[in-house]
Enzyme design. Structure first.
Site, PDB file in Angstrom:
ATOM      1  N   GLU A 100      -0.640  -9.274  -1.054  1.00  0.00           N
ATOM      2  CA  GLU A 100      -2.090  -9.541  -0.952  1.00  0.00           C
ATOM      3  C   GLU A 100      -2.747  -9.553  -2.332  1.00  0.00           C
ATOM      4  O   GLU A 100      -3.670 -10.331  -2.580  1.00  0.00           O
ATOM      5  CB  GLU A 100      -2.750  -8.507  -0.024  1.00  0.00           C
ATOM      6  CG  GLU A 100      -2.326  -8.732   1.435  1.00  0.00           C
ATOM      7  CD  GLU A 100      -2.879  -7.675   2.371  1.00  0.00           C
ATOM      8  OE1 GLU A 100      -2.508  -6.494   2.192  1.00  0.00           O
ATOM      9  OE2 GLU A 100      -3.671  -8.012   3.258  1.00  0.00           O
ATOM     10  N   GLY A 137       0.417  -5.125   0.822  1.00  0.00           N
ATOM     11  CA  GLY A 137      -0.668  -5.139  -0.156  1.00  0.00           C
ATOM     12  C   GLY A 137      -0.240  -5.751  -1.480  1.00  0.00           C
ATOM     13  O   GLY A 137      -1.071  -6.298  -2.214  1.00  0.00           O
ATOM     14  N   GLU A 175       3.431  -5.638   7.504  1.00  0.00           N
ATOM     15  CA  GLU A 175       2.556  -4.603   8.079  1.00  0.00           C
ATOM     16  C   GLU A 175       2.794  -4.356   9.563  1.00  0.00           C
ATOM     17  O   GLU A 175       2.735  -3.217  10.019  1.00  0.00           O
ATOM     18  CB  GLU A 175       1.081  -4.958   7.846  1.00  0.00           C
ATOM     19  CG  GLU A 175       0.586  -4.674   6.427  1.00  0.00           C
ATOM     20  CD  GLU A 175       0.856  -5.805   5.446  1.00  0.00           C
ATOM     21  OE1 GLU A 175       1.662  -6.704   5.767  1.00  0.00           O
ATOM     22  OE2 GLU A 175       0.264  -5.794   4.346  1.00  0.00           O
ATOM     23  N   ALA A 186       0.858  -1.188   0.000  1.00  0.00           N
ATOM     24  CA  ALA A 186       0.000   0.000   0.000  1.00  0.00           C
ATOM     25  C   ALA A 186       0.898   1.243   0.000  1.00  0.00           C
ATOM     26  O   ALA A 186       2.063   1.170   0.399  1.00  0.00           O
ATOM     27  CB  ALA A 186      -0.874  -0.013   1.245  1.00  0.00           C
TER      28      ALA A 186
END
Ligand code: 3H9
Length: 693
Positions: A104, A101, A124, A62
């Site tokens: 992910e 992310g 994270e 992210a």
């Protein structure tokens, strides 16, 4: 241009995420990725899609710079759900790194391939959050509960090879050409007639994480993200995929709102900001192909190890053959440990020792070195003598560095004919492991010498922080001050053990008296002797520390210091220490709560840090933070002392200092910068912004 390119040939759609430098999933990328997936779904000529990253990696996660700002559509979990729900197969082809992310996204794809050397991870928790785009629900379905829990709570990445074994990826690619490898595997999959297989529909894992949770909770010292991430993973065992996703989201939001998240993200950006300094912007560093190291004790050998590991040949000079032999042995042991940790292979270790390392006893051997680092005994006289000799042998233009931890670099430079080439490089012990490097810029240091030091730090994988000349530079100067505040509390009645406990509970790796035992009480004693001449009549000497020193209790190396290590390597509290401390006190009538211990300790730290910034010894508050995070065991999730001070409130710190000054207005004098900021209602962060953004 869209940050996600769409290209179709031979029924294969290639979706390339292109958002330098790390292909972070910013709002624009999320929107473009969602569009590209819809386009593929509707494209009748496309039968399979490949998602890959442009440049040197897949997707770095992210976009961290968006955290703390209002969320912007589309959400990453929705984009990934669109990938997973696509009726035609979508393949992730991963190279370089896939983090957070980024991984992910890959977990939401139906098939995964990674190129050799790729790192895959969910880091994270190191940012104070948890994987918030399905990682806690999809990873356990692929690799099992325990493996997922370990990966997510540690934040540690795994290699492509380990990921294949774990079932995280389906295929290991070959060669250097990612696109060619992607197309070739996609074509194979098409031939096999594979179909979309959503990870979310795999049966929920079973198992119990309560023992792991209890263990983590006990060790967490206040850090919340890893345990909360574990709870999210545990939810995958008892909830449906959809409910598990909702629980993940709830816990993710909870963590997003914590000051710990803000502290950890501050740490992330601060570490990357220390090398951004106007004084070296655009200045070419000098070329460094060979290092000279003078002195082969723990420090010199550690510096040499660090250079060898980074591929820099080293000439190390010691005063005689025996000392040179010992230095070589220490370096060999350091490299052996690197082999054991899997950081180095044995053949390369042999080459480093036999070819890249030269040990010598004659300074003439240093003549070809481009940068020479002195790491001899910490004495001005000795260092000046070494620098005079270096001046005679070093080639013109060579950088002359001292590894002093507190001495005046201007005075060292003054004995050479080339003070513009002299700089301080303060490594932290063990130098081949610790990442922090204080770069001490002296009065006459040339800007390209400073730039060279920063370039060297980068090459060695260190985190460089610029410091100015003063006793102790940034870290040791501040340490000396808050350590004095702790000593005052002991003089007034606090037990050193109570102080250590309170400081550990705050989150520090160790309390100040454990640090003393590690460093050796002789070091503190020598420092007090050195500074005695400059002492102020109102300074309060730590008589108890002298008493322990005179009793031969020098710390871990003599098995006794503040603690007793004779039958416990961690150290036991010792009644004898308390007796010696009690005898050495004049008046010990006060009691201190843990809360007051922390308030005094932190107020002293922040106050001196404000002076260090105000005097220009540190360029910005963030530089102090990085020094403390990497050199002094400051809890990372608190962001560093200056970030913590902003969170606590500068007005409150000032009020604390004024309160303590009622008893001792000599030690507790508010730093002008602290007073100025508190009066304006400003923060230390406002000074970071001015210089870096
Ligand atoms: C996440 O994904 C949450 C999701 O689970 C949930 C969502 C709902 N964002 O480190 P470098 C910048 S959390 C924004 O020097 P390297 C960095 O500041 C995220 N910016 O390069 C620097 O900028 P500058 C999980 C980022 O080659 C530049 O890129 N992901 C981001 O040594 C180069 O960085 C992570 O925690 C980012 N995500 O290492 C990964 N990442 O040049 C964090 C980097 O202006 N990133 N920047 O100073 C890394 O670990 C390393 O950057 C990486 C590359 C290994 C990728």
């Amino acid at each position: 241009m869209s940050p996600v390119r769409y290209a179709l040939s031979d029924r294969i759609a290639v979706l390339t995420v292109d958002n330098p430098p790390v292909n972070a999933l910013s709002q624009a990328v999320r929107a473009a990725l969602a569009d590209a997936v819809s386009r593929f779904a509707a494209d009748e000529d496309a039968e399979i899609a490949v998602i890959l990253g442009a440049g040197r990696l897949f997707i770095g996660g992210a976009d961290i710079s968006e955290f703390g700002k209002p969320p912007a559509d589309p959400w990453l979990p929705e984009v990934i759900a669109a990938i997973e729900d696509c009726p035609k197969p979508i393949v992730a082809v991963i190279h370089g790194t896939a983090l957070g992310g980024g991984l992910e996204v890959a977990l939401g794809c139906h098939w995964r391939m990674a190129m050799p050397g790729t790192k895959l991870g969910l880091p994270e928790v190191t940012l104070g959050i948890l994987p918030g785009a399905g990682g806690t629900q999809r990873l356990p379905r692929l690799v099992g509960l325990q493996a997922a829990a370990e990966m997510i709570t540690s934040g540690r990445p795994m290699t492509a090879e380990a990921a294949l074994d774990a079932g995280l990826i389906d295929h290991l690619g070959q060669g250097d050409d990612v696109l060619a490898a992607a197309r070739s595997w996609a074509a194979d999959l098409l031939t096999q007639g594979v179909v979309a297989r959503p990870t979310g529909r795999i049966a929920a894992p079973s198992g119990d994480l309560s023992d792991m949770r209890a263990e983590m909770q006990a060790k967490s010292r206040g850090e919340v993200a890893p345990v909360t991430a574990l709870d999210a993973v545990a939810a995958s065992t008892s909830l449906s995929f959809a409910d598990g996703m909702a629980e993940e989201r709830r816990l993710f939001r909870e963590l997003m709102d914590t000051p710990q998240r803000a502290g950890l993200i501050h740490a992330f950006f601060a570490e990357r900001a220390t090398a951004k300094l106007p004084e070296i912007a655009g200045i070419a560093p000098r070329e460094i192909d060979r290092l000279g190291v003078i002195g082969g004790g723990t420090m010199g050998a550690g510096i040499a190890t660090s250079a060898l590991l980074a591929g820099l040949p080293v000439v190390l000079v010691e005063r005689d053959e025996a000392a040179a032999g010992r230095a070589r042995d220490t370096i060999a042991a350091n490299l052996a440990a690197a082999v054991k940790r899997g950081k180095l292979d044995a053949d390369r270790r042999d080459t480093l020792l036999d070819v890249s390392l030269v040990t010598a006893t004659d300074y003439d051997a240093l003549a070809p070195a481009d940068l020479l680092i002195e790491a001899v005994f910490e004495s001005m006289e000795v260092k000046q003598e070494v620098f005079a000799r270096l001046d005679a042998v070093a080639r013109p233009g060579a950088v002359l560095a001292t590894n002093t931890s507190y001495l005046d670099v201007d005075a060292i430079a003054a004995v050479t004919s080339r003070p513009q080439d002299v700089i301080g490089l303060h490594f932290f012990s063990p130098a081949h492991i610790m990442k922090l490097l204080e770069i001490v810029v002296a009065r006459d240091t040339a800007p390209d010498v400073t730039a060279t030091a920063f370039a060297l730090a980068r090459r060695l994988g260190k985190i460089p922080v610029r410091a100015g000349v003063c006793d102790g530079f940034i870290g040791n100067r501040i340490l000396s001050h808050y350590r004095t505040a702790a000593d005052h509390m002991v003089l007034d009645g606090a037990s050193p053990y109570a102080i250590d406990r309170a400081i550990r509970d705050f989150g520090f790796a160790m309390g100040p008296y454990q640090v003393s035992d590690l460093a050796g009480l002789d070091i503190g004693f020598a420092t007090r002797q050195r500074k005695a001449a400059d002492a102020h009549p109102r300074d309060r000497a730590p008589t108890f520390a002298d008493a322990l020193y005179h009793a031969g209790r020098l710390g871990r190396k003599t098995k006794r210091g503040y603690y007793d290590y004779s039958d416990d390597p961690k150290g036991r509290e010792d009644p004898e220490t308390l007796r010696l401390v009690q005898e050495a006190r004049a008046d010990a009538s006060r009691e201190f709560t843990d809360e007051e211990i922390v308030r005094r300790y932190m107020a002293a730290m922040v106050n001196e840090a404000a002076r260090v910034v105000g005097d220009g010894i540190a360029s910005r508050p963030l530089d102090v933070d990085v020094v403390f995070l990497h050199g002094y065991g400051f809890p990372r999730w608190r962001g560093g002392p200056m970030h913590w001070a902003d969170t606590y409130g500068l007005d409150r710190i000032l009020a604390d200092i004024r309160e303590f000054a009622r008893d001792d207005d000599h030690f507790w004098q508010p730093a002008p910068l602290l007073t100025e900021l508190a009066d304006k209602g400003a923060t230390f962060e406002s000074l970071n912004r001015k210089d870096t953004k």
